[in-house]
Design a protein around this motif. Structure first.
Motif, PDB file in Angstrom:
ATOM      1  N   GLU A   1      19.343  22.923   7.786  1.00  0.00           N
ATOM      2  CA  GLU A   1      20.083  21.790   7.252  1.00  0.00           C
ATOM      3  C   GLU A   1      19.388  20.470   7.554  1.00  0.00           C
ATOM      4  O   GLU A   1      19.352  19.562   6.710  1.00  0.00           O
ATOM      5  N   LYS A   2      18.793  20.384   8.781  1.00  0.00           N
ATOM      6  CA  LYS A   2      18.145  19.122   9.141  1.00  0.00           C
ATOM      7  C   LYS A   2      16.929  18.864   8.256  1.00  0.00           C
ATOM      8  O   LYS A   2      16.702  17.730   7.811  1.00  0.00           O
ATOM      9  N   LEU A   3      16.172  19.895   7.979  1.00  0.00           N
ATOM     10  CA  LEU A   3      14.925  19.679   7.237  1.00  0.00           C
ATOM     11  C   LEU A   3      15.083  19.737   5.715  1.00  0.00           C
ATOM     12  O   LEU A   3      14.254  19.211   4.991  1.00  0.00           O
ATOM     13  N   LEU A   4      16.136  20.374   5.245  1.00  0.00           N
ATOM     14  CA  LEU A   4      16.305  20.486   3.790  1.00  0.00           C
ATOM     15  C   LEU A   4      17.486  19.689   3.241  1.00  0.00           C
ATOM     16  O   LEU A   4      17.582  19.488   2.033  1.00  0.00           O
ATOM     17  N   GLY A   5      18.372  19.311   4.153  1.00  0.00           N
ATOM     18  CA  GLY A   5      19.519  18.536   3.687  1.00  0.00           C
ATOM     19  C   GLY A   5      20.628  19.367   3.088  1.00  0.00           C
ATOM     20  O   GLY A   5      21.574  18.826   2.526  1.00  0.00           O
TER      21      GLY A   5
ATOM     22  N   VAL B   1      15.885  13.728   4.069  1.00  0.00           N
ATOM     23  CA  VAL B   1      14.802  14.712   4.032  1.00  0.00           C
ATOM     24  C   VAL B   1      13.620  14.172   3.234  1.00  0.00           C
ATOM     25  O   VAL B   1      12.466  14.228   3.692  1.00  0.00           O
TER      26      VAL B   1
ATOM     27  N   GLY C   1       7.213  22.569  -1.960  1.00  0.00           N
ATOM     28  CA  GLY C   1       7.074  23.967  -1.541  1.00  0.00           C
ATOM     29  C   GLY C   1       7.574  24.174  -0.141  1.00  0.00           C
ATOM     30  O   GLY C   1       8.347  23.364   0.395  1.00  0.00           O
ATOM     31  N   ALA C   2       7.154  25.276   0.419  1.00  0.00           N
ATOM     32  CA  ALA C   2       7.618  25.661   1.745  1.00  0.00           C
ATOM     33  C   ALA C   2       7.092  24.677   2.778  1.00  0.00           C
ATOM     34  O   ALA C   2       5.951  24.226   2.713  1.00  0.00           O
ATOM     35  N   LEU C   3       7.962  24.341   3.699  1.00  0.00           N
ATOM     36  CA  LEU C   3       7.571  23.388   4.743  1.00  0.00           C
ATOM     37  C   LEU C   3       6.904  24.159   5.878  1.00  0.00           C
ATOM     38  O   LEU C   3       7.447  25.159   6.364  1.00  0.00           O
TER      39      LEU C   3
ATOM     40  N   ARG D   1      11.907  28.715   1.910  1.00  0.00           N
ATOM     41  CA  ARG D   1      11.770  27.257   1.998  1.00  0.00           C
ATOM     42  C   ARG D   1      10.836  26.827   3.132  1.00  0.00           C
ATOM     43  O   ARG D   1      10.534  25.658   3.273  1.00  0.00           O
TER      44      ARG D   1
ATOM     45  N   ASN E   1      17.808  10.726   0.027  1.00  0.00           N
ATOM     46  CA  ASN E   1      18.282  11.469   1.187  1.00  0.00           C
ATOM     47  C   ASN E   1      17.255  11.440   2.322  1.00  0.00           C
ATOM     48  O   ASN E   1      16.076  11.114   2.094  1.00  0.00           O
TER      49      ASN E   1
ATOM     50  N   ARG F   1      11.902  11.238   5.008  1.00  0.00           N
ATOM     51  CA  ARG F   1      10.986  11.686   6.048  1.00  0.00           C
ATOM     52  C   ARG F   1       9.703  12.232   5.417  1.00  0.00           C
ATOM     53  O   ARG F   1       8.598  12.028   5.940  1.00  0.00           O
TER      54      ARG F   1
ATOM     55  N   GLN G   1       4.294  16.465   1.232  1.00  0.00           N
ATOM     56  CA  GLN G   1       4.927  17.777   1.074  1.00  0.00           C
ATOM     57  C   GLN G   1       6.433  17.596   1.154  1.00  0.00           C
ATOM     58  O   GLN G   1       6.946  17.079   2.132  1.00  0.00           O
ATOM     59  N   ARG G   2       7.106  18.019   0.110  1.00  0.00           N
ATOM     60  CA  ARG G   2       8.573  17.901   0.162  1.00  0.00           C
ATOM     61  C   ARG G   2       9.186  19.270  -0.079  1.00  0.00           C
ATOM     62  O   ARG G   2       8.544  20.167  -0.628  1.00  0.00           O
ATOM     63  N   PRO G   3      10.456  19.443   0.358  1.00  0.00           N
ATOM     64  CA  PRO G   3      11.063  20.775   0.305  1.00  0.00           C
ATOM     65  C   PRO G   3      11.176  21.292  -1.128  1.00  0.00           C
ATOM     66  O   PRO G   3      11.296  20.514  -2.074  1.00  0.00           O
ATOM     67  N   ALA G   4      11.126  22.600  -1.259  1.00  0.00           N
ATOM     68  CA  ALA G   4      11.317  23.234  -2.561  1.00  0.00           C
ATOM     69  C   ALA G   4      12.718  22.914  -3.077  1.00  0.00           C
ATOM     70  O   ALA G   4      13.660  22.744  -2.293  1.00  0.00           O
ATOM     71  N   SER G   5      12.841  22.818  -4.378  1.00  0.00           N
ATOM     72  CA  SER G   5      14.125  22.576  -5.037  1.00  0.00           C
ATOM     73  C   SER G   5      14.785  21.284  -4.569  1.00  0.00           C
ATOM     74  O   SER G   5      16.002  21.201  -4.524  1.00  0.00           O
TER      75      SER G   5
END
Lengths: 330, 427
Positions: free
Chosen positions: B149-153, A291, B32-34, B64, A289, A294, A255-259
């Protein structure tokens, strides 16, 4: 007025002659004028012919007389002419005599001058002789000197020539020596090059041999590697169903962040226990990066325990897992 | 030749050596959403604000994150030692936030931890001093920013502001207010009031000033409002329309619509000198300019093609390029913070909806259901768009994540609320 008397006399004579001629001509002119004029009338009367004959006769008579007259006159003129010539001769004689006299005088003077001239010339000749003599002396002396000098010069030239000859010889010798030296060097150089070529050839030969050896080794290695690869390929073909199961499980847990980034390619080294439990997941090549790094680490951990292969001999403890967001990003 | 052989050899050697490891490739995954759990903070009864809930709302609204409902939490730890990593993982949670509010010498201290329960590691831990209870919301927003910021950069935007126009009353009693509120709609503060309409508020890049359109005795003018001092000055009041101000990214210029020369066209005005130059000259109406983030281009709305559509033009002028082709009309576009897409109002089938347009692909995406959605504005970072929509009690503000998944109405005072503008992020 310095007019010479003979010119005067000649002039008078000439005048008299001219006047006399004028007079005579005047006489004749008048006679011609007095000639009667006939008017010719043609008649058939023989008397007239006789008359005309008589007339002709008369006229002939007249012409005869005029002719005589003219002859006379001519003779007279001839006499006069002769007289005049005589006179001229006389005068010319006189003149000639005078000129001769004059000539004589001039000659005498000239003689005298020539005598003086001769004397002078004689003197000059003597002087010249003396001078010539003197000059001859000088000349002789000079010639002697010249000869002496010529001799000296000749000697010097000979000496010079000799010297040049010697120098030439020396140069020739030197040249020859240098040439010999050069030849020697060339020979040496050639020898050296030959040596080097020989050495180079040897070196190349050795290198070729080494290369050949290396190639053989490589071929052997390649063959071995190929064998190994073939074995590996066979093995991986056998492992394919198992790896597919692992990929599926990891993918479901990734699972990775959107966008997030749409293009990346990262590598994770995974260590597992024989029961499939993941003991370690380490990112060897970052996704770009922290994120995403991880997210891939967590995907592996969340997928633990990993599926096991049906044949335990196909199990591998270490996995290299590449992650890409899509097939074309790999 | 030799190189190729060596290379081949190297390749074979590697693949030979790789026999010890299994090489696999994973493509795809879920974007998707974490999943995250914000556990209620331990806090005294004097702290009435539910700090964890503020954080939860912020993160959820961004689209997010998928936050775990409190009812579903099996445990509510407040210290890292209490966190049972495995238990959270079984619930499908990747990250857990715990914290406590304690009294400190000067006010309070908010302490929080972000724990990655997959790896079992604490990846964030902060003590945030809070001077007073009235500052507690800002502390909560700050914690949300740090987690984001920590989780999405990318930097969080929860401590930013929004400006909007609120209208109340009817007829001659109608009053217009310019309001500045927190990004979640709380703490609204009226900065200007007028009996005549207030329109098109826009933030200066340093977020210290607002420019907007006001009317005085029926004549429009563009005003510059200094938020720190409350001072207002008129920037331009030409005959006809003075409208749609937009600050350039360097804050030195203002793009705007003026009609004093002929019909409405786009102009660029130097704020310091007041000098302006005309950017467009067309018999159609050109309005609603907006700058690209790098300041080299602008988009604007023009009906030169018959219907209002979006056009792009160089900041130096030149020929505009039409960028929207889908929809009957497209209006009021602005650039995303990365400059790659636009957000705008799209009219299709009688419904005005918020849409994004990918400038590279031309792909248009409808984000809101309509029917009368207007004035979209990107949040800093571009994760969310704020817009005005028709609610049950009149016009209200809503946010939508740019994937269209999370839509939320903002808490607000009563009245018709229009033309929201999200403040820039100032770090």
């Amino acid at each position: 007025m310095g007019l010479k008397p003979r010119y005067l006399i000649a002039a008078i004579v000439l005048h008299v002659l001219l006047f006399s001629l004028l007079f005579v001509s005047a006489l004749f002119t008048r006679k011609i004028v007095a000639l009667p004029v006939f008017e010719a009338v043609l008649v058939s009367d023989p008397s007239v012919e006789a008359q005309r004959q008589a007339e002709l006769e008369r006229e002939r008579e007249q012409q005869k007389r005029a002719q005589e007259q003219q002859e006379r006159e001519k003779a007279r003129q001839q006499v006069q002419e002769e007289q005049r010539q005589k006179e001229q001769e006389r005068k010319a004689e006189q003149q000639r005599k005078q000129q001769e006299q004059k000539q004589q005088q001039v000659e005498e003077a000239q003689k005298k001058i020539q005598e003086e001239k001769r004397k002078e010339q004689e003197r000059l000749r003597l002087e010249a002789d003396a001078e010539r003599k003197r000059q001859d002396d000088v000349k002789r002396k000079a010639e002697e000197e010249q000869r002496r000098q010529d001799e000296l010069k000749r000697k010097q030239e000979e000496e010079e020539k000799r010297k040049i000859e010697a120098e030439k010889k020396r140069i020739e010798d030197e040249k020859r020596r240098i040439e010999e030296e050069r030849q020697k060097q060339i020979e040496q150089e050639r020898q050296r090059q030959l040596d080097e070529e020989r050495k180079e050839l040897e070196r190349i030969k050795r290198a070729r041999e080494a290369e050949e050896q290396q190639r053989r080794n490589e071929l052997a290695q390649m063959a071995a590697a190929e064998d190994a690869a073939r074995a590996a390929a066979a093995r991986s073909a056998a492992q394919a169903p198992w790896t597919a199961a692992i990929v599926d499980k990891i993918r479901r847990n990734w699972q990775r962040p959107a966008s997030s980034a749409s293009r990346f390619n990262c590598l994770v080294r995974v260590e597992q226990l024989p029961n499939g439990e993941v003991t370690r997941a380490q990112v060897l090549r970052s996704c770009g990066n922290a994120v995403l790094d991880r997210s891939v680490e967590n995907a592996v951990i969340k997928a633990s325990p990993l599926p096991l292969p049906p044949d335990p001999s196909l199990f591998e403890r270490v996995l290299s897992v590449t992650f890409c967001p899509s097939q074309d990003a790999c | 030749m030799k190189l190729i052989r060596l290379w081949l050899l190297a390749l074979l050697t590697v693949s030979g050596a790789a026999r010890a490891e299994l090489e696999i490739t994973v493509t795809g995954g879920t974007e998707g959403a974490l999943p995250i759990a914000i556990v209620p903070f331990s806090q005294g009864t004097d702290v009435t604000l539910d700090v964890a809930q503020v954080i939860d709302n912020d993160l959820a609204r961004s689209g997010r994150f998928r936050t775990l409902a409190r009812n579903d939490m099996l445990q509510k730890p407040t210290t890292p030692q209490q966190v049972d990593v495995q238990a959270w993982r079984t619930q499908g949670i990747d990250n857990v936030v715990i914290g406590q509010i304690a009294r400190a010498d000067s006010g309070y201290m908010a302490r929080f931890f972000l724990i990655d329960v997959v790896s079992g590691q604490q990846i964030l831990g902060f003590d945030i001093p809070v001077k007073g209870l009235d500052q507690m919301r800002y502390a909560a927003h700050q914690i949300a920013d740090l987690i984001y910021e920590k989780l999405l950069g990318i930097p969080g935007y929860f401590n930013t502001k929004i400006a909007y126009v609120s209208a109340s009353g009817l007829g001659y009693k109608r009053t217009f207010q310019l309001v500045v509120a927190d990004a979640d709609g709380w703490n609204p503060r009226v900065v200007a009031t007028s009996r005549e309409p207030l329109m098109s508020p826009t933030w200066s890049p340093d977020r210290l000033k607002l420019a907007y359109v006001g009317y005085e005795r029926g004549r429009s003018a563009i005003y510059l409002h200094d938020l720190a001092t409350g001072k207002v000055r008129s920037l331009i009041a030409e005959r006809g329309i003075n409208g749609s101000p937009a600050f350039s990214p360097d804050g030195r210029s203002l793009a705007l619509t003026l009609s004093f020369e002929s019909n409405p066209d786009i102009y660029v005005m130097d704020i310091a000198s007041g000098k302006r130059r005309r950017l467009t000259d067309h018999y159609g109406i050109d309005t609603e300019p907006s700058w690209s983030p790098d300041g080299t281009k602008l988009v604007f709305t023009s009906d030169r093609g018959g219907q209002p559509q979006i056009y792009e033009i160089s900041a130096q002028g030149g020929d505009p390029r039409r960028v929207t082709f889908e929809g009957r009309q497209n209006l009021r576009a602005s650039y995303a913070p990365d400059g790659r897409s636009l957000v705008m109002v799209n009219l299709e089938g009688g419904a005005y909806r918020i849409a994004t347009l990918d400038l590279a692909t031309g792909d248009m995406r409808i984000l809101s259901p309509g029917r009368l959605d207007e004035s979209p504005s990107f949040a800093p970072g571009g994760a969310v768009v704020i817009y005005a929509t028709q609610g049950s009690r009149g016009s209200e503000l809503a946010t939508v994540s740019i994937d269209g998944r999370v839509r939320q109405s903002l808490r607000q005072a009563s009245g018709d609320i229009r033309e929201p503008a999200w403040s820039p992020l100032v770090r």
